[in-house]
Design an enzyme around this catalytic site. Structure first.
Site, PDB file in Angstrom:
ATOM      1  N   TYR A  53      21.058   1.193   9.760  1.00 16.06           N
ATOM      2  CA  TYR A  53      22.335   0.957  10.440  1.00 16.06           C
ATOM      3  C   TYR A  53      23.377   0.489   9.417  1.00 16.06           C
ATOM      4  O   TYR A  53      23.001  -0.047   8.365  1.00 16.06           O
ATOM      5  CB  TYR A  53      22.166  -0.097  11.545  1.00 16.06           C
ATOM      6  CG  TYR A  53      21.548   0.425  12.828  1.00 16.06           C
ATOM      7  CD1 TYR A  53      21.255   1.775  13.003  1.00 16.06           C
ATOM      8  CD2 TYR A  53      21.250  -0.435  13.873  1.00 16.06           C
ATOM      9  CE1 TYR A  53      20.691   2.247  14.177  1.00 16.06           C
ATOM     10  CE2 TYR A  53      20.682   0.035  15.058  1.00 16.06           C
ATOM     11  CZ  TYR A  53      20.398   1.373  15.204  1.00 16.06           C
ATOM     12  OH  TYR A  53      19.833   1.833  16.369  1.00 16.06           O
ATOM     13  N   ASP A 112      20.962  -0.764  25.965  1.00 15.64           N
ATOM     14  CA  ASP A 112      20.729  -0.174  24.642  1.00 15.64           C
ATOM     15  C   ASP A 112      21.733   0.960  24.460  1.00 15.64           C
ATOM     16  O   ASP A 112      21.443   2.124  24.723  1.00 15.64           O
ATOM     17  CB  ASP A 112      19.290   0.336  24.556  1.00 15.64           C
ATOM     18  CG  ASP A 112      19.015   1.008  23.211  1.00 15.64           C
ATOM     19  OD1 ASP A 112      19.849   0.866  22.299  1.00 15.64           O
ATOM     20  OD2 ASP A 112      17.967   1.670  23.094  1.00 15.64           O
TER      21      ASP A 112
END
Lengths: 267, 267
Positions: free
Chosen positions: A239, A171
């Protein structure tokens, strides 16, 4: 500061809005209304900004890039964690590289099969910020199955023994800054080596609209030593372009299809 | 101007960026870098802004809301058109309501089965702007199968004969402004009436992250008189949250599954 020094998070706040202008996605930017700046510091590795937003809860920003908002964090954490976890036969030992906010960890420990989670995050300041400003994301940081190692994930993968992990989750932030070496063939050769047979790796896999070449490199080049290497699409409203992917690959060595398109276990 | 007058498009340009701040999605905004304002006028119905962006080609904005950019327009046009077109048995007569840029029309006339497209757009100024500033989107405006009626789509649906159309596509702006009446039960009762048996309607269906109640109303209430009523997700990077949906419903009357989840024809 040199010319290539990362952006200062607060310099992206204009008229009370954080506007995520960035050379990685020129000409476009997400903007979130800011209620209050809660923390802004240079850590050993990056520029760390935490602000309370008007409508998206608290927000963590690294080197000027939105990493996580309390409003939509589940859309990313759940996919990045559960895609590989349900793709593995019986995941007992999991490695998380990055994920400093603790969100992926929170999802991984929901799986009863898990005996141990090794969590390697390079920046301890991010973990501390998440514990303070995003307690519902960092809720599993003290889970007794978890071993937190503050350090370099690339070096950790190099030094780990082969056949150690059922699932590895990477991640990471974008490949500009501390996460750069996580986007390399060499790293994935080590990831492959330290996975158990049939084990699965799942990594932050960047955006279809912005990173076509990188996605192609991950699936064809980084994934070449794996039995399968695929890209899954995730919608994350905050995002860039509202989309990010997961690169997911399986090491050969177990029966059944190599692809991770269908789960191998029931919840 | 009254207090409820729509936003002026150019007033949303700050420091060379168009920032789509709007009460419909408080606290969040997409931003696009502006190269040059090409057109800004009050039409009979709305505030029309066209600008050349730094990285997304030309952009059309209505009442302060981004409708279409040249860079990502295909992601919306193709889904909104081809979902219903491939769901219909043999679409010969198609009605498009809205879609002033001509993008949905461009996709519809790619289907060889089509004999006539009736296109009802309320604002002729939008069609003219698209012809001038987005010629590759408006490319089919003069297609001989097309009849353009500049007028109110709600009134047109009321006055049309029953069983007239194989496919109806409602390519509207958001339900604030001229498109408001397109988001109503009454309108869909007429849409159902003027569809042929087995015919399919597909409408701009708003965003999962922002319009949950409206989506629920469309699928359960507006869709009640149809044999199936479903929601499909579309990724559009320059729409709020990077996502929009299509509401798609079929009138009873043909064999085969009512659902539009699988195509009924090959391309």
């Amino acid at each position: 500061m040199t010319e290539s020094a990362p952006l200062q998070g607060v310099s992206l706040i204009e008229n009370g809005w954080f506007i995520e202008k960035n050379a990685q996605w020129p000409g476009q930017a997400n903007a979130l209304e800011v209620k209050e700046v809660l923390l802004h510091k240079k850590t050993k590795f990056q520029d760390l900004l935490v602000f309370a937003s008007a409508k998206h809860g608290n927000v963590i920003v690294l080197d000027g890039v939105i990493q996580i908002t309390e409003r939509d964090e589940m859309s990313y954490q759940e996919m990045l964690a559960h895609l590989p976890m349900f793709s593995a036969e019986k995941p007992t030992h999991v490695l998380i590289i990055g994920g400093g906010d603790g969100g992926v960890l929170r999802e991984v420990v929901k799986h009863d099969t898990v005996e141990k989670v090794t969590w390697c995050e390079i920046d301890g300041d991010v973990v501390e910020a998440a514990k303070k400003y995003m307690p519902n994301v960092a809720i599993a940081v003290s889970n007794p199955k978890t071993e937190l190692l503050v350090g370099d994930g690339v070096a950790f993968a190099e030094s780990s023994k082969e056949n150690s992990f059922d699932v590895i989750i990477v991640d990471s932030s974008d490949p500009v800054g501390p996460a750069e070496k996580l986007f390399s063939k060499e790293f994935y050769v080590n990831v492959h080596r330290i996975l158990k047979p049939g084990g699965v790796v799942c990594s932050q896999g960047e955006c279809l609209w912005l990173n076509e070449d990188l996605i192609d490199a991950m699936v064809t080049d980084y994934g070449a030593c794996f039995a399968s290497a695929e890209y899954a699409s995730i919608q994350v409203p905050t995002y860039p372009s509202g989309q990010i992917g997961a690169f997911i690959a399986r090491k050969a060595g177990t029966a059944g299809p190599a692809s991770c398109r269908s789960p191998r276990r029931e919840p």
